[in-house]
Scaffold this motif. Structure first.
Motif, PDB file in Angstrom:
ATOM      1  N   PHE A 120       0.717  -1.215  -0.078  1.00 56.12           N
ATOM      2  CA  PHE A 120      -0.010  -0.026  -0.096  1.00 56.12           C
ATOM      3  C   PHE A 120       0.724   1.331  -0.110  1.00 56.12           C
ATOM      4  CE2 PHE A 120      -3.551  -2.318   2.102  1.00 56.12           C
ATOM      5  CZ  PHE A 120      -3.946  -3.077   0.737  1.00 56.12           C
ATOM      6  N   SER A 121       1.936   1.214   0.717  1.00 58.97           N
ATOM      7  CA  SER A 121       2.523   2.499   0.782  1.00 58.97           C
ATOM      8  C   SER A 121       3.523   2.767  -0.372  1.00 58.97           C
ATOM      9  CB  SER A 121       3.437   2.527   2.066  1.00 58.97           C
ATOM     10  OG  SER A 121       4.468   1.374   2.022  1.00 58.97           O
ATOM     11  N   SER A 122       3.627   1.824  -1.407  1.00 53.88           N
ATOM     12  CA  SER A 122       4.531   1.913  -2.491  1.00 53.88           C
ATOM     13  C   SER A 122       3.590   2.533  -3.684  1.00 53.88           C
ATOM     14  CB  SER A 122       5.138   0.865  -2.797  1.00 53.88           C
ATOM     15  OG  SER A 122       4.042  -0.496  -3.021  1.00 53.88           O
ATOM     16  N   LEU A 136      -6.693  -1.869  -9.531  1.00 55.25           N
ATOM     17  CA  LEU A 136      -5.540  -2.562  -9.650  1.00 55.25           C
ATOM     18  C   LEU A 136      -4.774  -2.978  -8.173  1.00 55.25           C
ATOM     19  CD1 LEU A 136      -4.449  -0.808 -12.713  1.00 55.25           C
ATOM     20  CD2 LEU A 136      -3.406  -2.924 -11.821  1.00 55.25           C
ATOM     21  N   LEU A 137      -5.007  -2.123  -7.294  1.00 51.49           N
ATOM     22  CA  LEU A 137      -4.696  -2.182  -5.818  1.00 51.49           C
ATOM     23  C   LEU A 137      -5.265  -3.455  -5.157  1.00 51.49           C
ATOM     24  CD1 LEU A 137      -2.843  -1.562  -3.678  1.00 51.49           C
ATOM     25  CD2 LEU A 137      -4.695  -0.034  -2.846  1.00 51.49           C
ATOM     26  N   LYS A 138      -6.401  -3.742  -5.464  1.00 51.99           N
ATOM     27  CA  LYS A 138      -7.097  -4.872  -5.055  1.00 51.99           C
ATOM     28  C   LYS A 138      -6.743  -5.958  -5.683  1.00 51.99           C
ATOM     29  CE  LYS A 138     -11.436  -6.976  -5.738  1.00 51.99           C
ATOM     30  NZ  LYS A 138     -12.970  -7.023  -6.179  1.00 51.99           N
ATOM     31  N   GLN A 139      -6.126  -6.288  -6.702  1.00 51.10           N
ATOM     32  CA  GLN A 139      -5.711  -7.425  -7.678  1.00 51.10           C
ATOM     33  C   GLN A 139      -4.190  -7.592  -7.218  1.00 51.10           C
ATOM     34  OE1 GLN A 139      -6.144  -6.666 -11.732  1.00 51.10           O
ATOM     35  NE2 GLN A 139      -8.384  -6.798 -11.718  1.00 51.10           N
ATOM     36  N   LYS A 140      -3.364  -6.510  -6.920  1.00 53.12           N
ATOM     37  CA  LYS A 140      -2.360  -6.551  -6.430  1.00 53.12           C
ATOM     38  C   LYS A 140      -2.124  -7.301  -4.830  1.00 53.12           C
ATOM     39  CE  LYS A 140      -0.151  -2.758  -9.109  1.00 53.12           C
ATOM     40  NZ  LYS A 140       0.544  -1.626  -8.810  1.00 53.12           N
ATOM     41  N   ALA A 141      -3.132  -6.736  -4.278  1.00 54.52           N
ATOM     42  CA  ALA A 141      -3.039  -7.377  -2.754  1.00 54.52           C
ATOM     43  C   ALA A 141      -3.711  -8.654  -2.862  1.00 54.52           C
ATOM     44  CB  ALA A 141      -4.202  -6.319  -1.863  1.00 54.52           C
ATOM     45  N   VAL A 145      -1.019 -11.740  -1.338  1.00 52.59           N
ATOM     46  CA  VAL A 145      -1.630 -12.631  -0.374  1.00 52.59           C
ATOM     47  C   VAL A 145      -1.652 -14.181  -0.669  1.00 52.59           C
ATOM     48  CG1 VAL A 145      -3.686 -13.514   0.941  1.00 52.59           C
ATOM     49  CG2 VAL A 145      -3.019 -10.892   0.771  1.00 52.59           C
ATOM     50  N   GLN A 146      -1.893 -14.389  -1.687  1.00 49.43           N
ATOM     51  CA  GLN A 146      -2.109 -15.896  -2.631  1.00 49.43           C
ATOM     52  C   GLN A 146      -0.427 -16.165  -2.641  1.00 49.43           C
ATOM     53  OE1 GLN A 146      -4.061 -15.198  -6.060  1.00 49.43           O
ATOM     54  NE2 GLN A 146      -6.090 -15.823  -5.346  1.00 49.43           N
ATOM     55  N   GLU A 147       0.372 -15.402  -3.016  1.00 45.56           N
ATOM     56  CA  GLU A 147       1.893 -15.839  -2.894  1.00 45.56           C
ATOM     57  C   GLU A 147       2.494 -15.979  -1.545  1.00 45.56           C
ATOM     58  OE1 GLU A 147       6.216 -13.449  -3.926  1.00 45.56           O
ATOM     59  OE2 GLU A 147       4.429 -12.856  -4.793  1.00 45.56           O
ATOM     60  N   LEU A 148       2.041 -15.216  -0.410  1.00 43.28           N
ATOM     61  CA  LEU A 148       2.637 -15.626   0.725  1.00 43.28           C
ATOM     62  C   LEU A 148       1.877 -16.821   1.151  1.00 43.28           C
ATOM     63  CD1 LEU A 148       3.720 -14.994   3.561  1.00 43.28           C
ATOM     64  CD2 LEU A 148       1.758 -13.962   3.952  1.00 43.28           C
ATOM     65  N   ALA A 149       0.573 -17.306   0.922  1.00 41.81           N
ATOM     66  CA  ALA A 149      -0.265 -18.428   1.108  1.00 41.81           C
ATOM     67  C   ALA A 149       0.624 -19.416   0.626  1.00 41.81           C
ATOM     68  CB  ALA A 149      -1.518 -18.482   0.761  1.00 41.81           C
ATOM     69  N   MET A 150       1.112 -19.358  -0.645  1.00 37.28           N
ATOM     70  CA  MET A 150       1.823 -20.550  -1.494  1.00 37.28           C
ATOM     71  C   MET A 150       2.960 -20.947  -0.763  1.00 37.28           C
ATOM     72  SD  MET A 150       0.037 -21.778  -4.068  1.00 37.28           S
ATOM     73  CE  MET A 150       1.198 -22.718  -4.859  1.00 37.28           C
ATOM     74  N   PHE A 163     -12.005  -5.004  -0.296  1.00 30.32           N
ATOM     75  CA  PHE A 163     -12.016  -3.586   0.472  1.00 30.32           C
ATOM     76  C   PHE A 163     -13.470  -3.645   1.160  1.00 30.32           C
ATOM     77  CE2 PHE A 163      -8.483  -2.430  -2.652  1.00 30.32           C
ATOM     78  CZ  PHE A 163      -7.606  -2.547  -1.813  1.00 30.32           C
ATOM     79  N   THR A 164     -13.455  -3.561   2.224  1.00 34.29           N
ATOM     80  CA  THR A 164     -14.861  -3.361   2.972  1.00 34.29           C
ATOM     81  C   THR A 164     -14.930  -1.982   3.263  1.00 34.29           C
ATOM     82  OG1 THR A 164     -13.893  -3.929   5.292  1.00 34.29           O
ATOM     83  CG2 THR A 164     -14.924  -5.646   4.035  1.00 34.29           C
ATOM     84  N   ASN A 165     -13.896  -1.065   3.399  1.00 33.21           N
ATOM     85  CA  ASN A 165     -13.851   0.555   3.690  1.00 33.21           C
ATOM     86  C   ASN A 165     -12.633   0.864   2.880  1.00 33.21           C
ATOM     87  OD1 ASN A 165     -14.524   2.957   4.502  1.00 33.21           O
ATOM     88  ND2 ASN A 165     -13.873   2.506   6.450  1.00 33.21           N
ATOM     89  N   PHE A 166     -12.720   2.100   2.115  1.00 31.78           N
ATOM     90  CA  PHE A 166     -11.325   2.514   1.473  1.00 31.78           C
ATOM     91  C   PHE A 166     -11.740   4.272   1.602  1.00 31.78           C
ATOM     92  CE2 PHE A 166      -8.621   3.808  -1.706  1.00 31.78           C
ATOM     93  CZ  PHE A 166      -7.820   2.959  -1.706  1.00 31.78           C
ATOM     94  N   VAL A 167     -10.678   4.623   2.390  1.00 28.91           N
ATOM     95  CA  VAL A 167     -10.749   6.207   2.423  1.00 28.91           C
ATOM     96  C   VAL A 167      -9.477   6.872   2.143  1.00 28.91           C
ATOM     97  CG1 VAL A 167     -11.170   8.148   4.089  1.00 28.91           C
ATOM     98  CG2 VAL A 167     -12.522   5.983   4.370  1.00 28.91           C
TER      99      VAL A 167
END
Length: 169
Positions: A120-122, A136-141, A145-150, A163-167
């Motif tokens: 997010f900060s990048s 795009l950010l949602k897809q990157k996230a 997460v999938q990479e870490l899970a693998m 995203f349940t909330n985005f401000v």
């Protein structure tokens, strides 16, 4: 006198008509209430039986129900954009189909949160101000997460990051 004798007869006739109207109206009201109750009973029984049959048909053999894991507290990231300090707050939920694998991933939550904060900060603040940028950010996230899970669990585990909330400000 003839008028006096006919007066009581005229008064008696409307009373009979009024009682007939009251009786007919009462029967009509009872009939309407009965039909309403029968209709409600019919449709409620039909709807309660329907979803059970429908859910069995809709869910394929190998497809399980979605399980959600909220990532709390919300992510807060700061940006420096156009000489001003900017902030983004995002509440996330992980959607999975396998509850056991999701429990295994929870063990690695500190690493997962770290990766998401770094992701997010990048990001560029200006790009995130568009719906395409957020998608795009949602897809990157989701990919992060999938990479870490693998790596940690051996399977992608998470189907989507939501995203349940985005401000942003």
């Amino acid at each position: 006198m003839a008028n006096e004798a006919s007066a009581p007869a005229e008064l008696a006739a409307p009373k009979k008509n009024k009682t007939k109207v009251v009786i007919v109206a009462s029967i009509a009201i009872l009939l309407a209430v009965g039909l309403s109750a029968a209709g409600a009973w019919f449709f409620l029984n039909k709807e309660s039986a329907g979803p059970q049959e429908q859910s069995a048909q809709e869910i394929p053999q190998g497809k399980q129900k979605a399980v959600y894991e909220l990532l709390e507290p919300a992510f807060v990231v700061n940006f420096h954009s156009q000489g001003r300090q900017r902030y983004m707050q995002a509440s996330l939920a992980l959607m999975s189909r396998n509850e056991n694998e999701l429990k295994q991933l929870k063990v690695h939550m500190p690493t997962l949160r770290n990766q998401l904060v770094m992701l997010f900060s990048s990001q560029d603040f200006e790009e995130l101000n568009t719906p395409v940028g957020i998608e795009l950010l949602k897809q990157k996230a989701t990919a992060a997460v999938q990479e870490l899970a693998m790596h940690e669990v051996g399977s992608p585990v998470v189907e989507q990051v939501l995203f349940t909330n985005f401000v942003m400000q």
